[in-house]
Design an enzyme around this catalytic site. Structure first.
Site, PDB file in Angstrom:
ATOM      1  CE  LYS A 107      -4.082  -2.315   2.835  1.00  0.00           C
ATOM      2  NZ  LYS A 107      -5.285  -1.695   3.272  1.00  0.00           N
ATOM      3  CE1 TYR A 113      -9.201  -2.761   0.670  1.00  0.00           C
ATOM      4  CE2 TYR A 113      -9.013  -0.787  -0.125  1.00  0.00           C
ATOM      5  CZ  TYR A 113      -8.165  -1.761   0.089  1.00  0.00           C
ATOM      6  OH  TYR A 113      -7.151  -2.355   1.059  1.00  0.00           O
ATOM      7  CG  PHE A 159     -14.062   2.922   6.921  1.00  0.00           C
ATOM      8  CD1 PHE A 159     -13.392   3.306   5.819  1.00  0.00           C
ATOM      9  CD2 PHE A 159     -14.265   2.519   8.040  1.00  0.00           C
ATOM     10  CE1 PHE A 159     -13.552   1.059   5.913  1.00  0.00           C
ATOM     11  CE2 PHE A 159     -15.304   1.621   7.710  1.00  0.00           C
ATOM     12  CZ  PHE A 159     -13.810   1.050   6.873  1.00  0.00           C
ATOM     13  NE  ARG A 204      -6.915 -12.148   5.387  1.00  0.00           N
ATOM     14  CZ  ARG A 204      -7.569 -10.565   5.062  1.00  0.00           C
ATOM     15  NH1 ARG A 204      -7.727  -9.873   4.477  1.00  0.00           N
ATOM     16  NH2 ARG A 204      -8.968 -10.913   6.267  1.00  0.00           N
ATOM     17  CB  THR A 222      -7.852  -5.354   9.480  1.00  0.00           C
ATOM     18  OG1 THR A 222      -8.745  -5.573   9.092  1.00  0.00           O
ATOM     19  CG2 THR A 222      -8.686  -3.733   8.969  1.00  0.00           C
ATOM     20  NE  ARG A 255      -3.236  -5.356   7.382  1.00  0.00           N
ATOM     21  CZ  ARG A 255      -4.136  -5.971   6.913  1.00  0.00           C
ATOM     22  NH1 ARG A 255      -4.499  -6.571   7.066  1.00  0.00           N
ATOM     23  NH2 ARG A 255      -4.543  -6.091   5.500  1.00  0.00           N
ATOM     24  CG  ASN A 265      -4.032  -1.830   7.464  1.00  0.00           C
ATOM     25  OD1 ASN A 265      -3.414  -1.878   5.824  1.00  0.00           O
ATOM     26  ND2 ASN A 265      -4.989  -2.837   7.484  1.00  0.00           N
ATOM     27  CG  HIS A 301      -5.522  -6.116  -0.383  1.00  0.00           C
ATOM     28  ND1 HIS A 301      -6.923  -6.292   0.435  1.00  0.00           N
ATOM     29  CD2 HIS A 301      -5.180  -6.942  -1.279  1.00  0.00           C
ATOM     30  CE1 HIS A 301      -7.244  -7.642  -0.205  1.00  0.00           C
ATOM     31  NE2 HIS A 301      -6.654  -7.733  -1.239  1.00  0.00           N
ATOM     32  CD  GLU A 330      -8.670  -9.207  -2.842  1.00  0.00           C
ATOM     33  OE1 GLU A 330      -9.363  -8.582  -2.984  1.00  0.00           O
ATOM     34  OE2 GLU A 330      -7.478  -9.724  -2.943  1.00  0.00           O
TER      35      GLU A 330
HETATM   36  P1  IDP Z   1      -8.141  -6.019   5.223  1.00  0.00           P
HETATM   37  O1  IDP Z   1      -7.825  -5.420   4.868  1.00  0.00           O
HETATM   38  O2  IDP Z   1      -7.513  -6.820   6.708  1.00  0.00           O
HETATM   39  O3  IDP Z   1      -8.542  -7.570   4.694  1.00  0.00           O
HETATM   40  P2  IDP Z   1     -10.628  -5.056   5.620  1.00  0.00           P
HETATM   41  O4  IDP Z   1     -12.321  -4.947   6.336  1.00  0.00           O
HETATM   42  O5  IDP Z   1     -11.621  -5.796   3.739  1.00  0.00           O
HETATM   43  O6  IDP Z   1      -9.917  -5.940   5.602  1.00  0.00           O
HETATM   44  O7  IDP Z   1     -11.123  -3.132   5.118  1.00  0.00           O
HETATM   45  C1  IDP Z   1      -9.700  -3.177   3.860  1.00  0.00           C
HETATM   46  C2  IDP Z   1      -9.254  -1.984   4.322  1.00  0.00           C
HETATM   47  O8  IDP Z   1      -9.452  -1.169   4.409  1.00  0.00           O
HETATM   48  C3  IDP Z   1      -8.087  -2.119   5.563  1.00  0.00           C
HETATM   49  O9  IDP Z   1      -7.076  -2.873   5.365  1.00  0.00           O
HETATM   50  C4  IDP Z   1      -7.872  -0.524   6.167  1.00  0.00           C
HETATM   51  O10 IDP Z   1      -6.444  -0.445   5.339  1.00  0.00           O
HETATM   52  C5  IDP Z   1      -9.142  -0.127   5.771  1.00  0.00           C
HETATM   53  N1  IDP Z   1     -10.024  -0.262   7.165  1.00  0.00           N
HETATM   54  C6  IDP Z   1     -10.728  -0.898   7.154  1.00  0.00           C
HETATM   55  N2  IDP Z   1     -11.392  -1.022   8.330  1.00  0.00           N
HETATM   56  C7  IDP Z   1     -11.521   0.111   8.820  1.00  0.00           C
HETATM   57  C8  IDP Z   1     -11.877   1.473   9.741  1.00  0.00           C
HETATM   58  O11 IDP Z   1     -12.495   1.177  10.824  1.00  0.00           O
HETATM   59  N3  IDP Z   1     -11.249   2.531   9.506  1.00  0.00           N
HETATM   60  C9  IDP Z   1     -10.051   2.959   8.404  1.00  0.00           C
HETATM   61  N4  IDP Z   1     -10.345   1.770   8.027  1.00  0.00           N
HETATM   62  C10 IDP Z   1     -10.303   0.652   7.637  1.00  0.00           C
HETATM   63 MG    MG Z   2      -9.908  -7.833   3.278  1.00  0.00          MG
END
Ligand code: IDP
Ligand code: MG
Length: 159
Positions: free
Chosen positions: A19, A59, A67, A95, A101, A112, A122, A125, A136
Site C-alpha cells: 500500500k 473494496y 471511512f 493473511r 486489520t 502489520r 496498514n 493488502h 483479485e
Molecule cells: P483487511 O485489509 O484486513 O482484509 P478489510 O476489512 O477488508 O480488512 O478492510 C480493507 C482495508 O480498509 C483495511 O486494510 C484498512 O486499510 C481499511 N479499513 C478497514 N476498516 C477500517 C476502519 O474501521 N477505519 C479505517 N480504515 C479501515
Molecule cells: Mg479484506
C-alpha cells in the site's frame, strides 16, 4: 500420482498490494523479504496508481462505510505495488503473515503488527480467501503478466 496431484492442488496464487504507506516509508523491501524468506514465490509484480473506480471494486464490501472516502484518499495518495505470490496454501499463509486489520491488535511478528500502528495505513493488502484471490488477481493481471519458474530451494522447502 494421486498424491502429487493433491500437493499441486494446494499450490495457490494470492494477491498482495504493498500500500502507499509501504512505498512512502521505504519498507517495501522488508515486506517482500519476509514473503520470500517464508518460501513464497513472486510470480507477478507491477507498480501503479490506484483510482476510485478500481477501489470501489476492490473494496466493494466497504463502499458504504463512513471511512470509505478516507480509505480512497489513502490508497490513491502514492503508487502501490501489486503482486501475485505463489505457494502451498499461499492465501491463508499471507493473511497470517499480514496480521489482523487493525495494526495495534496485530500480533508482533506479523507485517502489520511490526510495521504499522493505525488503520487504514496498514502496509499490506492480502486476499481474504482462495475464491477472492482468484477474482483479485484477474482484476489486476492478465495471464501473460503472471510468470512460471522454479525457485532453486523449492525441493528443500516442500515435502
Ligand atoms: P483487511 O485489509 O484486513 O482484509 P478489510 O476489512 O477488508 O480488512 O478492510 C480493507 C482495508 O480498509 C483495511 O486494510 C484498512 O486499510 C481499511 N479499513 C478497514 N476498516 C477500517 C476502519 O474501521 N477505519 C479505517 N480504515 C479501515
Ligand atoms: Mg479484506
Amino acid at each position: 500420482m494421486q498424491f502429487i496431484f493433491l500437493v499441486k492442488k494446494m499450490i495457490e496464487q494470492t494477491l498482495v498490494i504493498l500500500k502507499p504507506d509501504a512505498l512512502v516509508r521505504g519498507i517495501t523491501g522488508k515486506v517482500i523479504d519476509r514473503l520470500e524468506s517464508k518460501g513464497l514465490k513472486l510470480v507477478a509484480s507491477k507498480m501503479m496508481m490506484l483510482n476510485e473506480e478500481v477501489l470501489k471494486q476492490h473494496y466493494s464490501h466497504l463502499v458504504d462505510k463512513p471511512f470509505f472516502g478516507g480509505l480512497v484518499e489513502y490508497m490513491t495518495s502514492a503508487p502501490v505495488i501489486v503482486q501475485v505470490w505463489e505457494g502451498k496454501e499461499a492465501t491463508s499463509v499471507v493473511r497470517l503473515m499480514a496480521g489482523v486489520t487493525n495494526p495495534r491488535q496485530a500480533q508482533p511478528g506479523t507485517i502489520r503488527g511490526d510495521f504499522a500502528i493505525d488503520i487504514p495505513k496498514n502496509v499490506i493488502h492480502a486476499s481474504e480467501n482462495y475464491e477472492i484471490a482468484k477474482q483479485e488477481i484477474a482484476r489486476f493481471f492478465n495471464d501473460s503478466e503472471i510468470y512460471s519458474y522454479k525457485r532453486i530451494d523449492e525441493d528443500m522447502l516442500y515435502e
